[in-house]
Design an enzyme around this catalytic site. Structure first.
Site, mmCIF file in Angstrom:
data_model
loop_
_atom_site.group_PDB
_atom_site.id
_atom_site.type_symbol
_atom_site.label_atom_id
_atom_site.label_comp_id
_atom_site.label_asym_id
_atom_site.label_seq_id
_atom_site.Cartn_x
_atom_site.Cartn_y
_atom_site.Cartn_z
ATOM 1 N NE ARG A 62 -2.371 -2.536 2.541
ATOM 2 C CZ ARG A 62 -2.472 -2.903 3.811
ATOM 3 N NH1 ARG A 62 -3.180 -2.179 4.640
ATOM 4 N NH2 ARG A 62 -1.874 -3.989 4.243
ATOM 5 C CD GLU A 99 0.495 -10.553 18.051
ATOM 6 O OE1 GLU A 99 -0.060 -9.986 17.096
ATOM 7 O OE2 GLU A 99 -0.110 -10.950 19.057
#
Ligand code: AMP
Length: 174
Positions: A62, A99
Site C-alpha cells: 500500500r 508478533e
C-alpha cells in the site's frame, strides 16, 4: 467542506478479526475508489514536502499506491521497498520482528544515492516495525530521512516512539 481527516474517516472501513482474531484492519480501498480523496491525500503531502525531498520510498504494497503519486507530483524518484524474492537486481535487506516470526524488506543497492533526501510513505503506522526497517535500508544507502508520512496512525500502538527521532506525519489518527 469537512476536514480531510473527517472525509477520510467517513470512508475508511474497519474489518474486525482480519488477518487474524483481535486485529481491526483499517481497509483503505474505499479511499482508492474516490479519486477526490486519493488526490487530496497526495496534495496534502506534496504541499508539505515540495522542494524538500529527492526520493519517496514506499513499502509493499500500500506504500506503492500512496507513494507513487506523491513522488510523481513532487518530481522525486519513487523507490519500492519490497517483500522477499521480488527485486531482481543487487539488493540489501532488513529483517524485523512481527508478533509471530519475522518479515523482511529489500531495496536495490542503487535505489538511493548518498545524500539524497527521502520521504518514507505507507498507508498506516502501527508498531512502527515496517517503518524502522525501511529507515535502516535508506540510511545504509546513505540517504537522509526527512520524514515518514502515513494516511493512518494507530496512536494506541508505539509506532511514533519506535521510529524516533524520525518525524511521523499522519492525517487520520485512531
Ligand atoms: P507496523 O510495522 O506494525 O507499523 O505495521 C505497519 C504495516 O502493517 C503497514 O504496512 C500496514 O499496512 C500494516 N498494518 C498493520 N496494522 C494494520 C491495521 N490494523 N490495518 C491495516 N493495515 C495494518
Amino acid at each position: 467542506m469537512p476536514s480531510l481527516e473527517t472525509r477520510l474517516t467517513s470512508v475508511i472501513r474497519d474489518v474486525p478479526d482480519f488477518p487474524k482474531p483481535g486485529i481491526v484492519f483499517k481497509d483503505i480501498t474505499p479511499v482508492l475508489a474516490r479519486p477526490d480523496l486519493l488526490q487530496a491525500v497526495t496534495d496534502y503531502y506534496v504541499e508539505r514536502y515540495a522542494g524538500k525531498v529527492d526520493a519517496v520510498v514506499g513499502m509493499e504494497s500500500r506504500g506503492f499506491i500512496f507513494g507513487t503519486p506523491i513522488a510523481l507530483a513532487l518530481g522525486a524518484a519513487f523507490v519500492p521497498a519490497r517483500k522477499p524474492g521480488k527485486l531482481p537486481y543487487s539488493r540489501i535487506s532488513e529483517e524485523y520482528a512481527l508478533e509471530y516470526g519475522t518479515a523482511r524488506l529489500d531495496m536495490h543497492t542503487d535505489a538511493i544515492l548518498p545524500g539524497q533526501r527521502v520521504l518514507i510513505v505507507d498507508d498506516l503506522i502501527a508498531t512502527g516495525g515496517t517503518a524502522v526497517a525501511t529507515a535502516k535500508l535508506v540510511e545504509r544507502l546513505g540517504g537522509t530521512i526527512v520524514a515518514m508520512a502515513f494516511v493512518i496512525e494507530l496512536t494506541f500502538l508505539p509506532g511514533r516512539a519506535a521510529v524516533a527521532p524520525h518525524i511521523v506525519d499522519s492525517i487520520v489518527r485512531y
